[in-house]
Design a protein around this motif. Structure first.
Motif, short mmCIF file in Angstrom:
data_model
loop_
_atom_site.label_atom_id
_atom_site.label_comp_id
_atom_site.label_asym_id
_atom_site.label_seq_id
_atom_site.Cartn_x
_atom_site.Cartn_y
_atom_site.Cartn_z
N VAL A 45 -27.34 -29.49 15.25
CA VAL A 45 -27.81 -27.88 14.80
C VAL A 45 -27.54 -27.05 15.58
CG1 VAL A 45 -28.90 -26.21 13.16
CG2 VAL A 45 -28.68 -29.11 12.61
N ARG A 46 -28.95 -27.13 15.96
CA ARG A 46 -28.68 -26.34 17.48
C ARG A 46 -27.39 -25.77 18.74
NH1 ARG A 46 -33.41 -29.09 18.98
NH2 ARG A 46 -35.64 -28.37 18.52
N HIS A 47 -26.79 -27.30 18.65
CA HIS A 47 -25.56 -27.05 19.61
C HIS A 47 -24.68 -26.25 18.29
CE1 HIS A 47 -22.45 -28.61 22.50
NE2 HIS A 47 -21.58 -28.62 21.52
N VAL A 48 -24.88 -26.93 17.08
CA VAL A 48 -23.11 -25.81 15.90
C VAL A 48 -23.76 -24.62 16.16
CG1 VAL A 48 -23.31 -25.63 13.91
CG2 VAL A 48 -22.99 -27.86 14.55
N PHE A 49 -25.58 -23.96 16.60
CA PHE A 49 -25.42 -22.65 16.57
C PHE A 49 -25.16 -22.17 17.94
CE2 PHE A 49 -28.34 -22.94 12.30
CZ PHE A 49 -28.36 -21.19 12.23
N PHE A 50 -24.96 -23.03 18.83
CA PHE A 50 -24.64 -22.88 20.58
C PHE A 50 -23.33 -22.33 19.88
CE2 PHE A 50 -22.93 -23.55 24.58
CZ PHE A 50 -22.84 -22.65 25.36
N CYS A 51 -22.62 -23.16 19.63
CA CYS A 51 -21.10 -22.94 19.74
C CYS A 51 -20.67 -22.13 18.66
CB CYS A 51 -20.50 -24.41 18.85
SG CYS A 51 -20.63 -25.34 20.58
N ALA A 52 -21.47 -21.51 17.55
CA ALA A 52 -20.73 -20.67 16.80
C ALA A 52 -21.34 -19.18 17.56
CB ALA A 52 -21.88 -20.70 16.02
N ILE A 53 -22.38 -19.61 18.04
CA ILE A 53 -22.54 -17.96 18.70
C ILE A 53 -21.69 -17.48 19.59
CG2 ILE A 53 -25.11 -16.82 19.92
CD1 ILE A 53 -26.66 -18.81 18.22
N VAL A 54 -20.92 -18.44 20.48
CA VAL A 54 -20.78 -18.35 21.68
C VAL A 54 -19.08 -17.38 21.03
CG1 VAL A 54 -19.17 -19.67 23.45
CG2 VAL A 54 -21.61 -19.96 23.46
N VAL A 55 -18.82 -18.40 19.87
CA VAL A 55 -17.60 -18.40 19.26
C VAL A 55 -17.36 -16.55 18.74
CG1 VAL A 55 -15.67 -18.40 17.36
CG2 VAL A 55 -16.89 -20.28 19.20
N ALA A 56 -17.95 -16.61 18.12
CA ALA A 56 -18.61 -15.21 17.71
C ALA A 56 -18.80 -14.11 17.98
CB ALA A 56 -20.25 -15.00 15.86
N PHE A 57 -19.21 -14.38 19.82
CA PHE A 57 -19.29 -13.36 20.52
C PHE A 57 -18.23 -12.70 20.51
CE2 PHE A 57 -19.87 -11.55 25.31
CZ PHE A 57 -21.27 -10.53 24.86
N GLY A 58 -16.81 -13.28 20.40
CA GLY A 58 -15.68 -12.76 20.38
C GLY A 58 -15.50 -11.32 19.62
#
Length: 529
Positions: free
Chosen positions: A5-18
């Protein structure tokens, strides 16, 4: 929270930073309009071209983004987009002409598809129970980026007015607008490096028959027990999509056929109304809009900062409440509130007067070494257009543009509180309703067979309207006046309200099939033998 779940959140946060980069890129230009106009001696249409260039660029990008995503992958598309943001920001800072600045911002517009690609990527890696919240982070990042842009512009403006050696050494006083646009470079570079750390989309890997790689990626997001089930669902979904997806022409024909006509009308109305009510005119020209109230340049920049904060607050509220209150109440009541707010602005501007006193004229002429302005003495104007035209004929267009904020502050007699409440009310209503809810509706009202064509088509429509609003706002301000502009926006909102009130259903807690049945334009028709 486990590691998956942490990895999902990390990837989503990185992509959403766009979304943050998008908001920053879109709004930083608002603070530079006055400086760029003076430096390059721009006309109204040229100012519009500078501001709207990204909106023009995204029209072209939307035509090829889907191909790039399918051919090279979602992550590769995001990496290309991040590089375009960096290239655009650097070229904008270094622009030595109007043409170079427009070109640089056009390149930035090619990156504006980061929103749709980010939503696609997050939707494909997130577990169903987290998907809504994680995709919603994109919209929240957009308004945070907008707010950050207004804050950065305000702070740079304040610093540029300081009498300090380091301010002169860095050129903050003479290259203020370049520093404003340069703010984007740092977060864009950070985003590029962060994107390298995320994996490819497992759905894209399956679509390209790279099953073992997809399995490896899924293990990063799911437990061992969940991976096999998710992989089967992805394979089934890909196969189903291949089976039911129509060609572009078939999808368009089905979309405007009798069965889907109501859904198409909702999409058309939402796509147009979301932009034609003037949201991007206010967001991208915020200091210019507030200068018309007579606040002065510094106060106008500060009010733009408040616009950003209001946007963040009400977007977060909409994301939290859209599944509780429903889509229809948010859109209907929000659009009604926004329309009333726009009418308030029209009413206040229509009763404004503009006059310079002898003392003000003398002080201004001495301060800026301008020749006699006796033609303006004790002359009261009931129209901002007449006042501005007279000033330009007396002191010249370039001097007027350079000091417009100060002149409007001295001469304007208007109910400023009503206008400020109206603008803030519209911003709040937009971000609580048609702003974020439009994308939710687009994902729900179109069946899977035509969704791949319908959503990009109506997104393109919204982008075209947005571009036109941005391009022609300075021209409208000079030729229509603030009062008539807000009247146009208000009437547009009222028309959209009437249409959506009549045909928009509630889609909360309904399956795609149930929504499709609700929107079937033929279901209530009785066949006659």
């Amino acid at each position: 929270m486990n590691n998956q779940v942490r990895h999902v959140f990390f990837c989503a946060i990185v992509v959403a930073f766009g979304g943050f980069i998008f908001g920053l890129d879109a709004a930083l230009i608002s603070g530079t309009v006055r400086f760029i106009s003076a430096e390059f001696a721009l006309s109204d249409l040229q100012i519009g071209a500078v501001v709207s260039a990204p909106g023009f660029g995204v029209l072209f990008a939307l035509l090829i983004t889907g191909f790039i995503c399918d051919k090279y992958g979602r992550r590769q598309a995001l990496l290309i987009i991040s590089f375009l943001y960096i290239l655009s920001a650097v070229a904008s800072v270094c622009a030595f002409s109007f043409e170079m600045l427009v070109t640089a911002r056009f390149v930035g517009g090619l990156a504006f598809t980061s929103l749709s690609v980010a939503a696609m990527y997050i939707g494909e890696i997130a577990p169903p129970k987290l998907r809504g919240k994680l995709v919603a982070m994109i919209q929240i990042n957009i308004v945070i980026g907008l707010s950050a842009a207004y804050f950065a512009n305000y702070m740079i403006l304040q610093v540029s007015q300081m009498e300090a050696d380091w301010v002169y050494a860095l050129g903050l006083d003479t290259h203020t607008w370049r520093w404003m646009l340069g703010i984007e470079i740092v977060p864009a570079v950070i985003w590029l490096f962060l994107l390298v750390l995320i994996p490819r989309s497992p759905r894209w890997l399956v679509m390209n028959n790279r099953i073992s790689e997809a399995t490896t990626v899924l293990h990063q997001f799911l437990t061992n027990q969940e991976v096999e089930k998710e992989l089967e669902q992805i394979q089934h979904s890909v196969a189903l999509g291949d089976k039911h997806t129509l060609s572009t022409m078939q999808a368009i024909k089905a979309m405007f056929g009798s069965k889907m006509r109501k859904a198409a009308l909702i999409g058309l109305t939402m796509g147009v109304v979301q932009q034609i009510t003037g949201i991007n005119a206010i967001m991208f020209y915020a200091p210019t809009v507030f200068e018309q109230v007579g606040l002065g340049t510094n106060a106008a920049f500060f009010q733009a900062l408040i616009v950003g904060l209001v946007s963040v607050l009400f977007t977060v509220a909409a994301v939290l409440l859209v599944d509780k209150l429903g889509r229809r109440p948010l859109v209907i009541y929000g659009l009604a509130a926004g329309t009333i707010s726009l009418f308030m602005c029209h009413y206040a501007f229509s009763h404004a007067t503009y006059m310079l006193t002898p003392e003000q004229i003398s002080s201004f002429a001495n301060e800026h070494s301008i020749a006699s302005m006796h033609n303006m003495l004790n002359t009261a104007f009931s129209s901002d257009i007449e006042f501005k035209n007279q000033l330009q004929s007396v002191i010249g267009v370039e001097e007027f543009r350079r000091h417009e904020g100060q002149l409007m502050q001295m001469a304007t007699n208007v109910n400023a509180n009503m206008i400020l409440i109206g603008v803030m009310g519209y911003i709040a209503a937009f971000h609580f309703s048609i702003g974020p809810v439009m994308w939710v509706l687009f994902s729900e009202i179109f069946p899977i067979a035509i969704r791949g064509t319908a959503i990009p088509m109506f997104a393109l429509l919204a982008s075209i309207v947005s571009y036109l609003v941005q391009q022609f706002f300075p021209w409208q301000l000079s030729h229509m006046g603030a009062s008539n502009i807000f009247l146009f926006y208000a009437i547009s909102g009222a028309i959209g309200f009437v249409i959506l009130f009549k045909i928009m259903p509630e889609t909360k807690n309904k399956t795609i099939e149930e929504i499709e049945l609700d929107l079937d334009s033929t279901k209530n028709k009785v066949s006659v033998a």
